[in-house]
Scaffold this active site. Sequence first.
Site, PDB file in Angstrom:
ATOM      1  N   ASP A 316       0.820  -1.206   0.000  1.00 12.40           N
ATOM      2  CA  ASP A 316       0.000   0.000   0.000  1.00 12.40           C
ATOM      3  C   ASP A 316       0.861   1.267   0.000  1.00 12.40           C
ATOM      4  O   ASP A 316       1.938   1.301   0.592  1.00 12.40           O
ATOM      5  CB  ASP A 316      -0.890  -0.006   1.257  1.00 12.40           C
ATOM      6  CG  ASP A 316      -1.861   1.148   1.286  1.00 12.40           C
ATOM      7  OD1 ASP A 316      -2.684   1.238   0.360  1.00 12.40           O
ATOM      8  OD2 ASP A 316      -1.793   1.968   2.229  1.00 12.40           O
ATOM      9  N   GLU A 369       1.041  -0.605  -5.121  1.00 12.38           N
ATOM     10  CA  GLU A 369      -0.032   0.375  -5.304  1.00 12.38           C
ATOM     11  C   GLU A 369       0.662   1.732  -5.365  1.00 12.38           C
ATOM     12  O   GLU A 369       0.961   2.344  -4.350  1.00 12.38           O
ATOM     13  CB  GLU A 369      -1.034   0.301  -4.144  1.00 12.38           C
ATOM     14  CG  GLU A 369      -2.279   1.160  -4.324  1.00 12.38           C
ATOM     15  CD  GLU A 369      -2.175   2.516  -3.660  1.00 12.38           C
ATOM     16  OE1 GLU A 369      -2.513   3.511  -4.345  1.00 12.38           O
ATOM     17  OE2 GLU A 369      -1.772   2.595  -2.494  1.00 12.38           O
TER      18      GLU A 369
END
Length: 645
Positions: A316, A369
Amino acid sequence: MTYQVVPHSLFSEFDIHLFREGKHFKLYEKMGSHKVEIDGKTGIYFAVWAPNAKQVSVIGDFNNWDSRVSELKIRWDGSGIWEGFIEGLDFGVIYKYGIQTYSGAYLEKGDPYALKWQQTIQAASIVDTTFYEWKDQEWMKNRHQNNSLESPISVYEVHLASWMRGTDDPNRFFTYREIAERLVPYVKEMNFTHVEFMPVMEYPFDPSWGYQITGFYAASSRFGTPQDLMYLIEELHKNEIGVILDWVPSHFPGDANGLHYFDGSFLYEHEDPRKGFHPDWKSHIFNYGRNEVKSFLISNACFWLDRYHADGLRVDAVRSMLELDYSRADGEWEPNKYGDNRNLEAIDFIKEMNTIVYREFPDIQTIAEDSSDFPKVTKPIYDDGLGFGMKWMMGWMHDTLDYFEEDPIARKYHHHKLTFSTMYMNNENYMLPLSHDEVVHGKSSLIFKMQGDEWQKHANLRALYTYMYTHPGNKLLFMGGEFGQTHEWDFSQSLDWHLLQYPIHQGLQNFVKNLNTVFKFEKALYENNFNPYGFEWIEADDADNSIYVFLRKGKSEDEVLMSVLNLTPRTFDYKIGIEEGTKWKVILNSDAPEFGGSGVVPEIKWYEETPWNNKLNSMIVTLPPLSGIILKQTEKTKKNQAKSK
């Protein structure tokens, strides 16, 4: 029972050396709480890193939370590790570390390496185990095929707390095992190849969706035990479904029980707020230059791949790690030694993390990401890349959604929003995401991003999905998108499963199931996902008609598919250039009645030996309104094959 601490250690001198060098990647075998037997006596061994503490004690119900009873011993070697053995304790013991700081403060902290946490305001740690008798050996033996970049990867993104709630009580979370009963057959029926779970690590604040983690080594006890989560993963594996876990090495909350100011000092976070505090999320950024923190994080990545058999980690907020000026104004950040905005310590950490996890678990994938234009994110370390297996294609996502939000009448002015991604698609190994971030915070659900009345909205979304599944790259779709969830995603309630009583929503769900089937079994759509040979434009410039035509190709010259998008409500016969001597058949039509379409048949009316689109031959195809169709090359004459050789 006095619960006095007896000196004991699980650490060798070599362990300590590796830890201090940032090279110990199995700290979960040493740190935290472990049941052991010493001289015939059973109990729990505790170890915690708190180099700047004056005193560290284990506190819990067993000693009335009295920090004077069970004081740990600090190691003599300067490692900053406090440790010891307490006889008579067992699994299930609730505990924290009572930490006296040199400033005179007293802190009560959860165990950074705890395997389980309480779901209470106190949020104490719980002594537990990750022992499990796995029954997914067949999957683990063969998963390299399913996780390969030359295999189809179609991911269903799931938030466990809101995918489906208790049928008896809409506010009750299903357990991991109850989720397994429902999710596994559903994902299998829908033909997704993988699921991606938004963070399953322990987090205190539900509205964070799991991205503000306190228990990095603990499966959230909202849904059950560590073994219950393992059962869910095992059931997915037994049904040939891979599991990707969201992993958050970018930041952590300032929760009083967590890592922030752990021993009265900036231990896990960077002391300089320009590097250590995240202005958007009001959270704290790991100090990637500190060796012990690197060991903590890389051990954590290995932990989920090792103990929970995860098939991949979606990392993330990578951009926030790479850029020193991320979400900061001038004067709020400090350039690196070269005078630019690259976070050199974070870059080194990412490279080392990818090096280690691929070395230890070569058949998994790490997925970034990342919305930056940082180069070589998915290139090998030896080529000065970051070493990720894949990267989310955020530009594709934004351009595609922007285009489909336009009225079809105006789409001709935005035609190249759908062609632009093919200019850079070979720069990285991309995954095309339609993720949770696109259906929250007033952005509306996917179905309500589409233009027109109800029928047109569904037709547009089916066409979008056709474009997505035939575009190079792997796929990710957030839960609810497969059946046209109408409300924005709400983390506090179940998806709107009742919509499936309506045929148009059933049709969309059926279409996604069929798209996944085509994607899984048509080699042209995945064998060359990351190879320029796998894609060819036939018609990229027909803005006036908002029509796009392109080919996807497998490794064999016989594996060729054609994707045709007609993105206005008009039905007409359309001329498409084809290779000499080839024949085609339609294998999927988004406008078919079983998908909620109008039922216009995409008939191939005739073939012509007339050059078109820089091809020697052509064919006339009826294009349904607001549709995507997929055709397969079924024949290539021997004459033509001889020429191609």
